[in-house]
Scaffold this motif. Sequence first.
Motif, PDB file in Angstrom:
ATOM      1  N   TRP A 275       0.894  -1.171   0.000  1.00 21.83           N
ATOM      2  CA  TRP A 275       0.000   0.000   0.000  1.00 21.83           C
ATOM      3  C   TRP A 275       0.918   1.202   0.000  1.00 21.83           C
ATOM      4  CZ3 TRP A 275      -1.045   4.566   2.356  1.00 21.83           C
ATOM      5  CH2 TRP A 275      -2.327   5.127   2.210  1.00 21.83           C
TER       6      TRP A 275
ATOM      7  N   TYR B   2      -0.014  11.357   2.570  1.00 22.79           N
ATOM      8  CA  TYR B   2      -0.835  12.178   3.455  1.00 22.79           C
ATOM      9  C   TYR B   2      -0.232  13.574   3.469  1.00 22.79           C
ATOM     10  CZ  TYR B   2      -3.441   8.254   5.505  1.00 22.79           C
ATOM     11  OH  TYR B   2      -4.275   7.175   5.699  1.00 22.79           O
TER      12      TYR B   2
ATOM     13  N   ILE C 110      -6.214  12.022   9.699  1.00 20.68           N
ATOM     14  CA  ILE C 110      -5.477  11.514  10.869  1.00 20.68           C
ATOM     15  C   ILE C 110      -4.991  12.709  11.691  1.00 20.68           C
ATOM     16  CG2 ILE C 110      -3.441  10.242  11.650  1.00 20.68           C
ATOM     17  CD1 ILE C 110      -3.650   8.493   9.147  1.00 20.68           C
TER      18      ILE C 110
ATOM     19  N   ILE D  39       1.097   5.993  13.335  1.00 17.76           N
ATOM     20  CA  ILE D  39       2.463   6.168  12.844  1.00 17.76           C
ATOM     21  C   ILE D  39       2.547   7.475  12.046  1.00 17.76           C
ATOM     22  CG2 ILE D  39       4.329   5.100  11.528  1.00 17.76           C
ATOM     23  CD1 ILE D  39       3.327   3.517  14.062  1.00 17.76           C
ATOM     24  N   CYS D  40       1.545   7.690  11.202  1.00 15.31           N
ATOM     25  CA  CYS D  40       1.537   8.889  10.352  1.00 15.31           C
ATOM     26  C   CYS D  40       1.467  10.157  11.192  1.00 15.31           C
ATOM     27  CB  CYS D  40       0.354   8.834   9.386  1.00 15.31           C
ATOM     28  SG  CYS D  40       0.469   7.479   8.198  1.00 15.31           S
ATOM     29  N   GLY D  41       0.548  10.183  12.145  1.00 13.82           N
ATOM     30  CA  GLY D  41       0.388  11.363  12.992  1.00 13.82           C
ATOM     31  C   GLY D  41       1.626  11.659  13.822  1.00 13.82           C
TER      32      GLY D  41
ATOM     33  N   TYR E   6      -0.831   2.981  16.877  1.00 18.94           N
ATOM     34  CA  TYR E   6      -0.875   2.521  15.485  1.00 18.94           C
ATOM     35  C   TYR E   6      -2.331   2.483  15.041  1.00 18.94           C
ATOM     36  CZ  TYR E   6      -0.934  -0.814  11.605  1.00 18.94           C
ATOM     37  OH  TYR E   6      -1.166  -1.416  10.402  1.00 18.94           O
TER      38      TYR E   6
ATOM     39  N   CYS F 137      -5.153  -0.180   9.089  1.00 16.04           N
ATOM     40  CA  CYS F 137      -5.996   0.030   7.910  1.00 16.04           C
ATOM     41  C   CYS F 137      -6.444  -1.301   7.334  1.00 16.04           C
ATOM     42  CB  CYS F 137      -5.247   0.824   6.856  1.00 16.04           C
ATOM     43  SG  CYS F 137      -5.061   2.553   7.309  1.00 16.04           S
TER      44      CYS F 137
ATOM     45  N   GLU G 137       5.387  -1.088   8.359  1.00 15.75           N
ATOM     46  CA  GLU G 137       5.068   0.217   7.764  1.00 15.75           C
ATOM     47  C   GLU G 137       6.308   1.099   7.781  1.00 15.75           C
ATOM     48  OE1 GLU G 137       1.576   1.943   9.495  1.00 15.75           O
ATOM     49  OE2 GLU G 137       1.689   3.755   8.277  1.00 15.75           O
TER      50      GLU G 137
ATOM     51  N   ASP H  38       3.616   7.198   2.868  1.00 12.89           N
ATOM     52  CA  ASP H  38       3.313   6.117   3.805  1.00 12.89           C
ATOM     53  C   ASP H  38       3.252   4.820   3.011  1.00 12.89           C
ATOM     54  OD1 ASP H  38       2.336   4.478   5.838  1.00 12.89           O
ATOM     55  OD2 ASP H  38       0.269   5.213   5.641  1.00 12.89           O
TER      56      ASP H  38
ATOM     57  N   ASP I 113       2.815   0.567   3.429  1.00 10.87           N
ATOM     58  CA  ASP I 113       2.514  -0.617   4.228  1.00 10.87           C
ATOM     59  C   ASP I 113       3.027  -1.851   3.507  1.00 10.87           C
ATOM     60  OD1 ASP I 113       1.122   0.772   6.197  1.00 10.87           O
ATOM     61  OD2 ASP I 113      -0.823   0.466   5.240  1.00 10.87           O
TER      62      ASP I 113
HETATM   63  N1  SME Z   1      -1.126   2.827   9.697  1.00 11.10           N
HETATM   64  C1  SME Z   1      -1.162   4.263   9.631  1.00 11.10           C
HETATM   65  C2  SME Z   1      -2.501   4.755   9.129  1.00 11.10           C
HETATM   66  C3  SME Z   1      -2.566   4.898   7.666  1.00 11.10           C
HETATM   67  S1  SME Z   1      -2.804   3.400   6.864  1.00 11.10           S
HETATM   68  O1  SME Z   1      -1.515   2.656   6.978  1.00 11.10           O
HETATM   69  C4  SME Z   1      -3.095   3.655   5.251  1.00 11.10           C
HETATM   70  C5  SME Z   1      -0.851   4.866  10.974  1.00 11.10           C
HETATM   71  O2  SME Z   1      -0.740   4.141  11.962  1.00 11.10           O
HETATM   72  O3  SME Z   1      -0.743   6.080  11.046  1.00 11.10           O
END
Ligand code: SME
Length: 138
Positions: free
Chosen positions: A27, A31, A55, A61-63, A83, A86, A93, A109, A111
């Motif tokens: 994936w 973002y 988010i 993880i992204c935030g 975490y 998705c 990731e 991002d 995965d």
């Molecule tokens: N896993 C991510 C959220 C986005 S999805 O992977 C598309 C996270 O923990 O921020």
Amino acid sequence: TSNKTHVDERLLEICKLLEKHVDHYNWVGFYFRNGNKEELKLGPYVGAPTDHTIIPFGKGICGQVAVSNQNFVVPDVNAQDNYIACSITVKAEIVIPIFVNGANIGQIDIDSNTPDPFTKEDERFLEFVTQKVSEILS
Ligand code: SME
């Protein structure tokens, strides 16, 4: 077409190329900071649709990368407390921030359905990609 449409098409092409040519990228998406809000908004991506189109900074993880300005490599997503899942097929990731004029404006991002697949080589390669993305956005 508007400039945003053109940029989004180019970003989607990058997602498609990465997902197609790297076996352990399952994936791939972008973002971006949502205006002046303390949140990320989903941009172009390939892979399973996600419910997490917004988010908040600090979440998942992204935030966390939105706040830390650092690469975040997660060999095992199930070992992370903060975490956002998705898809249950995801094992690992990697998130690399994108800087424009020194500001963290978003991230790529990725995965993986393979456990612990990401190396320093992935980090260096994806930093190169985010640098190119930064140039597209500038
Ligand atoms: N896993 C991510 C959220 C986005 S999805 O992977 C598309 C996270 O923990 O921020």
